[in-house]
Design a protein around this motif. Sequence first.
Motif, PDB file in Angstrom:
ATOM      1  N   GLU A   1      25.220 -22.229  47.706  1.00 13.95           N
ATOM      2  CA  GLU A   1      26.439 -22.408  48.330  1.00 13.95           C
ATOM      3  C   GLU A   1      26.194 -23.756  49.282  1.00 13.95           C
ATOM      4  O   GLU A   1      27.154 -24.192  49.615  1.00 13.95           O
ATOM      5  N   SER A   2      24.667 -24.086  49.449  1.00  9.64           N
ATOM      6  CA  SER A   2      24.735 -25.105  50.274  1.00  9.64           C
ATOM      7  C   SER A   2      23.888 -26.232  49.748  1.00  9.64           C
ATOM      8  O   SER A   2      24.174 -27.317  50.349  1.00  9.64           O
ATOM      9  N   GLN A   3      23.238 -25.911  48.755  1.00 10.93           N
ATOM     10  CA  GLN A   3      22.260 -27.075  48.085  1.00 10.93           C
ATOM     11  C   GLN A   3      21.844 -26.750  46.638  1.00 10.93           C
ATOM     12  O   GLN A   3      21.962 -25.674  46.437  1.00 10.93           O
ATOM     13  N   SER A   4      21.415 -27.954  46.110  1.00 10.94           N
ATOM     14  CA  SER A   4      20.945 -27.808  44.858  1.00 10.94           C
ATOM     15  C   SER A   4      19.334 -27.149  44.731  1.00 10.94           C
ATOM     16  O   SER A   4      18.793 -27.037  46.034  1.00 10.94           O
ATOM     17  N   LEU A   5      19.033 -26.558  43.879  1.00  7.35           N
ATOM     18  CA  LEU A   5      17.771 -26.060  43.622  1.00  7.35           C
ATOM     19  C   LEU A   5      16.710 -26.540  42.490  1.00  7.35           C
ATOM     20  O   LEU A   5      17.274 -26.650  41.542  1.00  7.35           O
ATOM     21  N   ILE A   6      15.505 -26.037  42.601  1.00  2.00           N
ATOM     22  CA  ILE A   6      14.454 -26.140  41.532  1.00  2.00           C
ATOM     23  C   ILE A   6      14.122 -24.712  41.352  1.00  2.00           C
ATOM     24  O   ILE A   6      13.581 -24.039  42.416  1.00  2.00           O
ATOM     25  N   LEU A   7      14.022 -24.386  40.253  1.00  2.00           N
ATOM     26  CA  LEU A   7      13.459 -22.844  39.898  1.00  2.00           C
ATOM     27  C   LEU A   7      12.337 -23.033  39.337  1.00  2.00           C
ATOM     28  O   LEU A   7      11.976 -23.557  38.119  1.00  2.00           O
ATOM     29  N   SER A   8      11.317 -22.528  40.324  1.00  2.00           N
ATOM     30  CA  SER A   8       9.806 -22.842  39.846  1.00  2.00           C
ATOM     31  C   SER A   8       9.311 -21.454  39.467  1.00  2.00           C
ATOM     32  O   SER A   8       9.359 -20.501  40.293  1.00  2.00           O
ATOM     33  N   ALA A   9       8.344 -21.494  38.293  1.00  2.00           N
ATOM     34  CA  ALA A   9       7.570 -20.290  38.119  1.00  2.00           C
ATOM     35  C   ALA A   9       6.451 -20.685  37.036  1.00  2.00           C
ATOM     36  O   ALA A   9       6.540 -21.674  36.105  1.00  2.00           O
ATOM     37  N   GLU A  10       5.633 -19.619  36.799  1.00  3.11           N
ATOM     38  CA  GLU A  10       4.574 -19.774  35.785  1.00  3.11           C
ATOM     39  C   GLU A  10       5.702 -19.587  34.540  1.00  3.11           C
ATOM     40  O   GLU A  10       6.585 -18.978  34.437  1.00  3.11           O
ATOM     41  N   ARG A  11       5.218 -20.315  33.396  1.00  5.14           N
ATOM     42  CA  ARG A  11       5.867 -20.010  31.978  1.00  5.14           C
ATOM     43  C   ARG A  11       5.838 -18.461  31.911  1.00  5.14           C
ATOM     44  O   ARG A  11       4.908 -17.795  31.979  1.00  5.14           O
ATOM     45  N   ARG A  12       6.873 -18.255  30.887  1.00 10.76           N
ATOM     46  CA  ARG A  12       7.003 -16.737  30.445  1.00 10.76           C
ATOM     47  C   ARG A  12       7.417 -15.841  31.397  1.00 10.76           C
ATOM     48  O   ARG A  12       7.529 -14.469  31.279  1.00 10.76           O
ATOM     49  N   MET A  13       7.867 -16.299  32.816  1.00  8.83           N
ATOM     50  CA  MET A  13       8.564 -15.432  33.815  1.00  8.83           C
ATOM     51  C   MET A  13       9.699 -15.037  33.474  1.00  8.83           C
ATOM     52  O   MET A  13      10.455 -14.215  34.042  1.00  8.83           O
ATOM     53  N   GLY A  14      10.618 -15.832  32.669  1.00  4.65           N
ATOM     54  CA  GLY A  14      11.841 -15.520  32.322  1.00  4.65           C
ATOM     55  C   GLY A  14      12.944 -16.501  33.226  1.00  4.65           C
ATOM     56  O   GLY A  14      14.211 -16.041  33.522  1.00  4.65           O
ATOM     57  N   LYS A  15      12.569 -17.685  33.501  1.00  2.00           N
ATOM     58  CA  LYS A  15      13.448 -18.572  34.140  1.00  2.00           C
ATOM     59  C   LYS A  15      14.804 -18.848  33.408  1.00  2.00           C
ATOM     60  O   LYS A  15      15.854 -18.757  34.027  1.00  2.00           O
ATOM     61  N   THR A  16      14.658 -19.140  32.050  1.00  2.00           N
ATOM     62  CA  THR A  16      15.773 -19.394  31.356  1.00  2.00           C
ATOM     63  C   THR A  16      16.494 -18.127  31.317  1.00  2.00           C
ATOM     64  O   THR A  16      17.821 -18.285  31.267  1.00  2.00           O
ATOM     65  N   CYS A  17      16.048 -16.953  31.190  1.00  2.00           N
ATOM     66  CA  CYS A  17      16.736 -15.644  31.145  1.00  2.00           C
ATOM     67  C   CYS A  17      17.566 -15.664  32.365  1.00  2.00           C
ATOM     68  O   CYS A  17      19.015 -15.098  32.354  1.00  2.00           O
ATOM     69  N   VAL A  18      17.193 -16.037  33.711  1.00  2.00           N
ATOM     70  CA  VAL A  18      17.683 -15.892  34.665  1.00  2.00           C
ATOM     71  C   VAL A  18      18.826 -16.745  34.930  1.00  2.00           C
ATOM     72  O   VAL A  18      20.109 -16.321  35.219  1.00  2.00           O
ATOM     73  N   ILE A  19      18.812 -18.167  34.453  1.00  2.00           N
ATOM     74  CA  ILE A  19      19.852 -19.034  34.616  1.00  2.00           C
ATOM     75  C   ILE A  19      21.053 -18.850  33.600  1.00  2.00           C
ATOM     76  O   ILE A  19      22.134 -19.048  33.759  1.00  2.00           O
ATOM     77  N   LYS A  20      20.775 -18.210  32.167  1.00  2.00           N
ATOM     78  CA  LYS A  20      21.400 -17.779  31.542  1.00  2.00           C
ATOM     79  C   LYS A  20      22.623 -16.597  31.953  1.00  2.00           C
ATOM     80  O   LYS A  20      23.740 -16.366  31.518  1.00  2.00           O
ATOM     81  N   LYS A  21      21.757 -15.647  32.516  1.00  2.00           N
ATOM     82  CA  LYS A  21      22.465 -14.433  33.085  1.00  2.00           C
ATOM     83  C   LYS A  21      23.416 -14.954  34.278  1.00  2.00           C
ATOM     84  O   LYS A  21      24.484 -14.634  34.409  1.00  2.00           O
ATOM     85  N   MET A  22      22.893 -15.918  34.921  1.00  2.00           N
ATOM     86  CA  MET A  22      23.923 -16.451  36.062  1.00  2.00           C
ATOM     87  C   MET A  22      24.983 -17.143  35.304  1.00  2.00           C
ATOM     88  O   MET A  22      26.086 -17.108  35.938  1.00  2.00           O
ATOM     89  N   GLN A  23      24.691 -17.938  34.321  1.00  2.00           N
ATOM     90  CA  GLN A  23      25.919 -18.879  33.877  1.00  2.00           C
ATOM     91  C   GLN A  23      26.791 -17.486  33.324  1.00  2.00           C
ATOM     92  O   GLN A  23      28.201 -17.627  33.081  1.00  2.00           O
ATOM     93  N   ALA A  24      26.331 -16.651  32.382  1.00  2.63           N
ATOM     94  CA  ALA A  24      27.251 -15.516  31.995  1.00  2.63           C
ATOM     95  C   ALA A  24      28.061 -14.743  32.897  1.00  2.63           C
ATOM     96  O   ALA A  24      29.200 -14.459  32.595  1.00  2.63           O
ATOM     97  N   GLU A  25      27.423 -14.563  34.266  1.00  6.17           N
ATOM     98  CA  GLU A  25      28.030 -13.520  35.143  1.00  6.17           C
ATOM     99  C   GLU A  25      28.392 -14.370  36.503  1.00  6.17           C
ATOM    100  O   GLU A  25      28.492 -13.943  37.580  1.00  6.17           O
ATOM    101  N   ALA A  26      28.746 -15.739  36.307  1.00  2.09           N
ATOM    102  CA  ALA A  26      29.156 -16.542  37.554  1.00  2.09           C
ATOM    103  C   ALA A  26      30.150 -16.040  38.226  1.00  2.09           C
ATOM    104  O   ALA A  26      31.111 -15.604  37.375  1.00  2.09           O
ATOM    105  N   PRO A  27      30.392 -16.173  39.561  1.00  2.00           N
ATOM    106  CA  PRO A  27      31.544 -15.895  40.229  1.00  2.00           C
ATOM    107  C   PRO A  27      32.775 -16.930  40.108  1.00  2.00           C
ATOM    108  O   PRO A  27      32.549 -17.734  39.297  1.00  2.00           O
ATOM    109  N   LYS A  28      33.958 -16.249  40.028  1.00  2.00           N
ATOM    110  CA  LYS A  28      35.121 -17.129  39.904  1.00  2.00           C
ATOM    111  C   LYS A  28      35.086 -18.517  40.340  1.00  2.00           C
ATOM    112  O   LYS A  28      35.968 -19.326  39.839  1.00  2.00           O
ATOM    113  N   ASP A  29      34.552 -18.866  41.650  1.00  2.00           N
ATOM    114  CA  ASP A  29      34.588 -19.978  42.068  1.00  2.00           C
ATOM    115  C   ASP A  29      33.476 -20.943  41.659  1.00  2.00           C
ATOM    116  O   ASP A  29      33.311 -22.055  42.347  1.00  2.00           O
ATOM    117  N   LYS A  30      32.692 -20.758  40.516  1.00  2.00           N
ATOM    118  CA  LYS A  30      31.553 -21.340  40.308  1.00  2.00           C
ATOM    119  C   LYS A  30      32.203 -21.934  38.983  1.00  2.00           C
ATOM    120  O   LYS A  30      32.335 -21.103  37.919  1.00  2.00           O
TER     121      LYS A  30
END
Length: 383
Positions: free
Chosen positions: A29-58
């Motif tokens: 809502e207020s700024q861009s972000l860097i999603l950081s984690a050890e590999r295999r934690m599921g970062k890509t799964c998280v952002i693809k879920k966000m893309q698929a279920e994004a609020p209507k104003d995004k």
Amino acid sequence: MRANPGGQVAPDEVIGRQGLIQNLWYILESQSLILSAERRMGKTCVIKKMQAEAPKDKLPIYHDLEKVRSPLEFVETILQDVEEYLGGLKRTARKTRQLLTQLSGAEFSGFKLPEIAAPHWKNLLIQTIADLVENQDRTVILFWDEVPYMLSNIGDEAAMEVLDTLRSLRQMYPGVRMVFTGSIGLHHVIGSLKEKGYANAPINDMYIEDVPPLSTTDATDLTCRLLRGENISTPDLDVTAAAIVDNVNGIPFYIHHIIRQLKQSGKSSSTTVTDIVNSALTDPLSRWDMGHYRDRIDTYYDDQKRPYALNLLDILAVTNQPLLLNDLLDRLKSGSLVTDREMVLNVLRLLQRDYYVIQETNSQYRFRYSLIQRYWQVSRGLV
């Protein structure tokens, strides 16, 4: 629900990330972000879920940038994504195409950018984002996976310019958000650029958020769903699930692997789980890719830092309790390494950012994950 180690997980099968995702939307809502984690934690799964279920104003737009090899390819990728979205509105990136027509001397069509456009990639990128912003009334969320890989691929000077241009775009268009993720830590890329004279702070306007392992509750839920989904009969479902979660610290990738191997073995006791993990740590086929934890030390730590990193991890791998800095220094001094306190502190900071080590509130250091500690012990011949 079926085991799928390393494969694409459908958004509705991403378990235990709802709280994290709600927090990420709050940050965006207020700024861009860097999603950081050890590999295999599921970062890509998280952002693809966000893309698929994004609020209507995004307006979420996702792209994996790992294969991008030049700034012009980066612009080409973004232009394709923008045109795909605008095509649904029966529009095009009109101003970008006008600029390309001017540069090439002929009407531009298609998506493959001509080499003559390469020196003008910044203007093209700025105009492409402008075309997108001017043709929508939602907050644009650019989910860019493997950004550090792209920056490493395109060369130092180009990486500096891309980082600076992206920061400028975030300032130019306050309604645009960028989300960077990647298996290589962005701090390594920027650290390498600073060693070559780069003085800017290109991500100091972005919030850094961690993707942790699943909580014990969520990891157990995932494990039980997979056990049932694969029709794996166990003497005690709860005991087997607890053994799986405990052995791999609740990391989804490894949970999926164990379930797959349980299914193939036809056995399902907690003892079998332990045997599977022990075998994975020495697997010559490296199906769990555990060797990555050793290999990346050579890749991202220079000749000065590397001996410190290896020795510190060796010490922490075999200790039964966390150690204070002075304890680590004493043990380093007992070896052949000439100890530089500032270098030790510097390397410990890097090891923390690379998810090997954690510093507890009492200032003691230990391995972050017991699974990686066990791998280190075995691979380094410490047990």
